[in-house]
Scaffold this active site. Structure first.
Site, short mmCIF file in Angstrom:
data_model
loop_
_atom_site.label_atom_id
_atom_site.label_comp_id
_atom_site.label_asym_id
_atom_site.label_seq_id
_atom_site.Cartn_x
_atom_site.Cartn_y
_atom_site.Cartn_z
N ASP A 82 30.68 49.01 47.92
CA ASP A 82 30.38 47.88 47.03
C ASP A 82 30.73 46.57 47.74
OD1 ASP A 82 29.63 46.72 44.61
OD2 ASP A 82 31.66 46.80 43.78
N HIS A 83 29.80 45.64 47.76
CA HIS A 83 30.02 44.33 48.39
C HIS A 83 30.52 44.43 49.83
CE1 HIS A 83 29.11 42.04 44.78
NE2 HIS A 83 29.78 42.97 44.12
N ASP A 104 26.65 42.48 51.43
CA ASP A 104 26.62 41.28 50.60
C ASP A 104 26.79 40.05 51.49
OD1 ASP A 104 26.84 39.23 48.85
OD2 ASP A 104 28.51 40.06 47.70
N GLY A 181 34.18 40.45 36.48
CA GLY A 181 35.43 40.24 35.76
C GLY A 181 35.27 40.17 34.25
N ASP A 255 32.90 48.01 36.50
CA ASP A 255 34.27 48.15 36.99
C ASP A 255 35.26 47.65 35.92
OD1 ASP A 255 36.60 48.30 38.41
OD2 ASP A 255 35.96 47.10 40.11
N THR A 256 35.07 46.41 35.49
CA THR A 256 36.01 45.79 34.54
C THR A 256 36.25 46.64 33.29
OG1 THR A 256 35.49 43.60 35.36
CG2 THR A 256 36.36 43.71 33.13
P1 13P Z 1 32.16 44.03 36.26
O1 13P Z 1 33.29 43.17 36.72
O2 13P Z 1 31.36 43.39 35.19
O3 13P Z 1 32.59 45.41 35.89
O4 13P Z 1 31.15 44.19 37.52
C1 13P Z 1 31.44 45.10 38.54
C2 13P Z 1 30.56 44.92 39.73
O5 13P Z 1 29.57 44.21 39.73
C3 13P Z 1 30.93 45.67 40.94
O6 13P Z 1 30.08 45.41 42.00
O1 G3H Z 2 32.49 43.44 42.45
C1 G3H Z 2 33.71 43.55 42.38
C2 G3H Z 2 34.29 44.85 41.96
O2 G3H Z 2 34.67 44.80 40.63
C3 G3H Z 2 35.39 45.27 42.88
O3 G3H Z 2 36.57 44.57 42.65
O4 G3H Z 2 37.44 43.96 44.94
O5 G3H Z 2 38.97 44.16 42.94
O6 G3H Z 2 37.95 46.19 43.99
P1 G3H Z 2 37.79 44.72 43.68
ZN ZN Z 3 29.49 43.37 42.14
#
Ligand code: 13P
Ligand code: G3H
Ligand code: ZN
Length: 307
Positions: A82-83, A104, A181, A255-256
């Site tokens: 992710d990212h 990203d 977030g 995630d949040t």
């Molecule tokens: P949320 O913070 O809305 O859960 O998004 C997570 C996300 O985009 C991870 O790449």
């Molecule tokens: O896009 C962000 C995700 O929620 C990951 O968050 O870098 O705290 O693991 P993190």
């Molecule tokens: Zn994201």
């Protein structure tokens, strides 16, 4: 079964108009929760690790946890970066068995984003790994008007068409009003569904909605009731998922919400059981809450029985 490639999952989701949930993990319990939810719903899911998740858990250890749990069920499970920050990180993840990577470079100027993304696509193609790229800056639409337009701007339709044509990425993360977030909107969600549809018409490939948590009100309420402090937090509503998917979103990142239900359950347990210190009695119920939240999301995204 063994970790699955995302390419096959994407084809079906794109054709049948549902979305695959991406659930971020960084420990054993979240991974168990997600895999159990996928198995119980007979749904494909994407387990995702961010740079900080990898740093927290260790890449070898995280991949080992994910692979062994994925092997224990028949639902298709992909492991996604992710990212991703750069090509080196993408390479490291691919070498360790990730089946999808995100690069990203959305912070960079367009030409630079295209150049970096092309490099990662060339690398990933050799192993059948799919590449998600990002164009535009995540941030609330309201913020764009009121705050700093540089920090939040929506994906441009013409740029998206060129970006996908030149990079050949497999999926595109778009900025359409959501943000990461717990503080996404000032109240009701404001999302540029028309723009999602326009981009989809031009690029055809699966679109990805980042920052897609609901910021579950019940979890926020429980956190606040048991000593936490999360004020004015708002996320997506159920209708937003439906509209985003019908406009062309095939992958939804969460995630949040998992963190919130986890924290809410732990806070309540600790407050109500001051003598409890067995981690299994605390982490076990929190893990169940994460599993139930993931099952709820899988249902909303329409991916039940799409394994
Ligand atoms: P949320 O913070 O809305 O859960 O998004 C997570 C996300 O985009 C991870 O790449
Ligand atoms: O896009 C962000 C995700 O929620 C990951 O968050 O870098 O705290 O693991 P993190
Ligand atoms: Zn994201």
């Amino acid at each position: 079964m063994a970790l699955d490639l995302l390419s096959r999952m994407y084809v079906r989701a794109n054709r049948e108009k549902y979305a695959i949930g991406q659930f971020n993990v960084s420990n054993l319990e979240f991974t168990q929760a997600a895999v159990q939810a996928a198995a119980e719903c007979n749904a494909p899911i994407i387990l995702a690790a961010s740079s900080s998740a990898i740093k927290y858990a260790g890449i070898e250890q995280l991949v080992a946890i994910v692979k062994s749990l994925a092997n224990s069920v028949s639902a298709p499970i992909a492991l996604h970066l992710d990212h991703g920050a750069d090509i080196n990180q993408a390479r490291e993840c691919i070498e360790h068995g990730f089946t999808s990577v995100m690069i990203d470079a959305s912070h960079a100027p367009l030409e630079e984003n295209i150049r970096i993304t092309k490099e990662v696509v060339a690398l990933a193609r050799r192993s059948g790994v799919t590449v998600e790229a990002e164009l535009g800056r995540l941030g609330g639409i309201e913020d764009e008007v009121e705050v700093d337009a540089k920090d939040a701007h929506l994906t441009d339709v013409n740029e998206a068409e060129r970006f996908v044509r030149e990079t050949r990425c497999d999926a595109l993360a778009v900025a359409v009003g959501t943000s990461h977030g717990a503080y996404k909107f000032k109240g009701k969600p404001v999302i540029a569904f028309d723009r999602i549809a326009e981009i989809k018409k031009r690029v055809g490939i699966p679109l990805v909605l980042h920052g897609a948590s609901s910021v579950e009100p019940a979890a926020v309420e429980m956190i606040n009731k048991y000593g936490g402090k999360i004020d004015d937090a708002h996320g997506l509503d159920d209708e937003s998922y439906k509209r985003a998917i019908s406009a062309g979103v095939c992958k939804v990142n969460i995630d949040t919400d998992l963190r919130l239900v986890w924290a809410a359950t732990l806070r309540k347990l600790l407050a109500e059981n001051p003598g409890e210190f067995d981690p299994r009695k605390l982490l076990g119920p929190a893990r169940e809450a994460v599993r139930d939240e993931i099952k709820h999301k899988i249902k909303l995204l329409g991916s039940v029985a799409k394994a």
